[in-house]
Design a protein around this motif. Structure first.
Motif, mmCIF file in Angstrom:
data_model
loop_
_atom_site.group_PDB
_atom_site.id
_atom_site.type_symbol
_atom_site.label_atom_id
_atom_site.label_comp_id
_atom_site.label_asym_id
_atom_site.label_seq_id
_atom_site.Cartn_x
_atom_site.Cartn_y
_atom_site.Cartn_z
ATOM 1 N N LEU A 59 37.496 33.750 46.535
ATOM 2 C CA LEU A 59 38.414 34.912 46.210
ATOM 3 C C LEU A 59 38.507 35.100 44.674
ATOM 4 O O LEU A 59 38.492 36.466 44.269
ATOM 5 C CB LEU A 59 39.652 34.986 47.037
ATOM 6 N N SER A 60 38.525 34.042 44.038
ATOM 7 C CA SER A 60 38.939 34.120 42.741
ATOM 8 C C SER A 60 37.736 34.787 41.949
ATOM 9 O O SER A 60 37.741 35.638 41.177
ATOM 10 C CB SER A 60 39.063 32.554 42.028
ATOM 11 N N TYR A 61 36.412 34.394 42.227
ATOM 12 C CA TYR A 61 35.206 35.001 41.810
ATOM 13 C C TYR A 61 34.969 36.397 42.206
ATOM 14 O O TYR A 61 34.748 37.134 41.205
ATOM 15 C CB TYR A 61 34.060 34.172 42.514
ATOM 16 N N ALA A 62 35.140 36.620 43.370
ATOM 17 C CA ALA A 62 35.217 38.255 43.773
ATOM 18 C C ALA A 62 36.008 39.264 42.807
ATOM 19 O O ALA A 62 35.668 40.216 42.300
ATOM 20 C CB ALA A 62 35.613 38.442 45.255
ATOM 21 N N LEU A 63 37.345 38.761 42.541
ATOM 22 C CA LEU A 63 38.306 39.446 41.917
ATOM 23 C C LEU A 63 38.111 39.526 40.332
ATOM 24 O O LEU A 63 38.038 40.304 39.754
ATOM 25 C CB LEU A 63 39.928 38.969 41.985
ATOM 26 N N LEU A 64 37.299 38.377 39.916
ATOM 27 C CA LEU A 64 36.890 38.186 38.477
ATOM 28 C C LEU A 64 35.889 39.194 38.191
ATOM 29 O O LEU A 64 35.584 39.680 37.351
ATOM 30 C CB LEU A 64 36.659 36.662 38.029
ATOM 31 N N GLY A 65 35.036 39.148 39.376
ATOM 32 C CA GLY A 65 33.790 40.193 39.187
ATOM 33 C C GLY A 65 34.277 41.648 39.171
ATOM 34 O O GLY A 65 33.631 42.438 38.483
ATOM 35 N N GLY A 66 35.316 41.768 40.008
ATOM 36 C CA GLY A 66 35.811 43.263 39.841
ATOM 37 C C GLY A 66 36.372 43.495 38.515
ATOM 38 O O GLY A 66 36.317 44.618 38.165
ATOM 39 N N ALA A 261 43.358 37.510 37.627
ATOM 40 C CA ALA A 261 42.603 38.629 38.154
ATOM 41 C C ALA A 261 43.357 39.921 38.350
ATOM 42 O O ALA A 261 43.013 40.788 37.957
ATOM 43 C CB ALA A 261 41.426 38.371 38.990
ATOM 44 N N LEU A 262 44.304 39.617 39.347
ATOM 45 C CA LEU A 262 44.923 40.467 39.946
ATOM 46 C C LEU A 262 45.870 41.314 39.056
ATOM 47 O O LEU A 262 46.127 42.649 38.731
ATOM 48 C CB LEU A 262 45.831 40.244 41.213
ATOM 49 N N ASN A 285 32.118 47.612 43.223
ATOM 50 C CA ASN A 285 30.713 47.308 42.398
ATOM 51 C C ASN A 285 31.114 45.766 41.985
ATOM 52 O O ASN A 285 30.156 45.036 42.226
ATOM 53 C CB ASN A 285 30.126 48.436 41.535
ATOM 54 N N GLY A 286 31.995 45.430 41.212
ATOM 55 C CA GLY A 286 32.184 44.261 40.669
ATOM 56 C C GLY A 286 32.289 43.070 41.774
ATOM 57 O O GLY A 286 31.700 41.968 41.400
#
Length: 437
Positions: A59-66, A261-262, A285-286
């Motif tokens: 989840l960290s990777y996903a949010l950092l990508g966003g 990230a949030l 997209n991120g």
């Protein structure tokens, strides 16, 4: 045959053959579990349990990508890249380009090292900093394999030797692992005895810098980040800077990449400088871009769970010890190789330490090794494999940033180069430390 060794070999070979890493991890886990005597349902249950444990980092990777997509959308990185490109276009001399390349490599090295102690954000900076700079890397024709090695060096060398931030966690883990094995050492004993082993990282980085010094051309195509640009203004730049500061500050105090990230994402939405509908599009997209890396991390945790459940790590070490006999040099080299194999499979040096220390500490004492040598061997065996494992965040992180335009392969452009130029030299220096300390 040892199930752990078979599982890791299958995973590595399939990955090298360009089978999807997630499938390679899954197939390797099933093969290892079945060989160890587990039934298929047990393997799946343990694998699933490991996936749950890896959900936070995914989840960290996903949010950092966003968040990285929102940073790119704000245009703040475009200003930096355009400025550097304009300078290069005005000064087209070979010397100017060489200076620019060296400056970028040194800057990334320093930032990667700082991410482990001074500003302990670990890999959180990579998906934010690297993707927007891809066009600059392409213009300078920097070989991204060198950048992968530089980033991985900063992520692994630093915690192995500097007793602050993640280094403090790593070295404290060594102390606790020794204590669990019945031997008491002090925290101050660790770093001095790691000096010789980690010198291999330095030698490897120097050789890699020379080897990848030549230009490498990449197709200058659009990154998936920030598919839509806005007009850059002072207010959008200020918002992006505040978001970055908030992200790293929140992570520093909460030790959570998710909330960091949030925090940065919320700054963008609550600034009211952008349309929420457009922010939402860029955010999604991120997240999509980094979703694959998160999936690999989940599969890697499942794979590690199965490896631990087989209980075949100890038999692997004992079998090597029996084969090599009482020869000190062979035993020390065998310890290095076992550490490399286990860490390659688990993907985390921190998780490997308690496993190998429980075996290596009494084995080293029985062999008559000094405590300094045993500390060096355990520390080296723990850190080995982190740079080179397809399942390690020290390789997945660099790939996440460098492959944003689909031109950087995780296995052949990150894992293989980092294995050759970082892991192999450390095996040699770790062996030397075990023999002379």
């Amino acid at each position: 045959m040892n199930s752990v060794l078979i599982a890791i070999l299958i995973m590595v070979v399939l990955s090298l053959c360009k089978l999807n890493v997630i499938l390679a991890l899954f197939i390797g886990a099933i093969a290892g579990g079945l060989i160890a005597g587990m039934n298929l349902n047990e393997v799946i249950t343990v694998f699933t349990g490991g996936i749950v444990q890896g959900s936070e980092i995914a989840l960290s990777y996903a949010l950092l990508g966003g968040f990285a997509a929102l940073i790119a959308y704000s245009g703040i990185t475009d200003i930096l890249v355009d400025k550097i490109l304009s300078i290069l276009q005005r000064n087209q001399t070979k010397k100017a380009r060489v200076i620019a390349k060296i400056s970028i490599v040194l800057a990334l090295l320093i930032i990667a090292m700082m991410s482990q102690n001074l500003v302990p954000v670990h890999i959180a900076f990579i998906p934010i900093l690297i993707p927007p700079l891809i066009s600059l890397f392409n213009e300078l024709e920097i070989d991204r394999r060198l950048l992968a090695i530089v980033l991985t060096f900063g992520l692994t060398f630093t915690y192995a030797i500097v007793p602050f931030g993640y280094g403090q966690i790593f070295q404290n883990t060594i102390v606790k692992s020794f204590s669990n094995a019945g031997v008491e050492i002090s925290f101050q004993d660790v770093a001095p005895n790691m000096l010789i082993p980690v010198s291999g990282f330095i030698f490897g980085l120097i050789i890699a810098t020379w080897y990848f010094r030549k230009s490498r051309k990449y197709i200058d195509k659009e990154s998936e980040l920030a598919t839509k640009k806005i007009r850059v203004s002072a207010s959008t730049i200020v918002t992006a800077i505040i978001a970055i500061i908030v992200t790293f500050t929140v992570q520093f105090y909460t030790d959570s990449m998710i909330f960091g990230a949030l925090g940065g994402i919320m700054i963008f939405f609550l600034s009211f400088r952008f349309k929420w509908s457009e922010l939402d599009t860029e955010l999604v997209n991120g997240i999509k871009i980094m979703a694959y890396i998160g999936m690999v991390m989940l599969a890697a945790n499942g794979f590690a769970g199965v490896i631990n459940e087989t209980g075949d790590v100890t038999p692997l070490v004992n079998s090597i010890s029996d084969i090599l006999g009482d020869n000190k040099a062979f035993i020390v080299l065998g310890m290095m190789i076992v550490g490399l194999v286990v860490t390659m499979g688990i993907g985390s040096s921190f998780a490997t330490l308690p496993i190998i220390a429980a075996i290596f500490v009494p084995m080293g004492a029985e062999l008559g090794l000094s405590m300094s040598a045993i500390i060096a061997i355990v520390g080296t065996a723990g850190v080995l494999g982190d740079a080179g494992s397809p399942a390690s965040d020290s390789t997945l992180g660099p790939t996440a940033g460098l492959n944003v335009d689909g031109q950087h392969d995780h296995i052949w452009d990150t894992c293989v180069p980092t294995f050759i130029f970082l892991n192999i030299p450390v095996v040699i220096t770790g062996f030397i430390a075990g023999m002379i300390l």
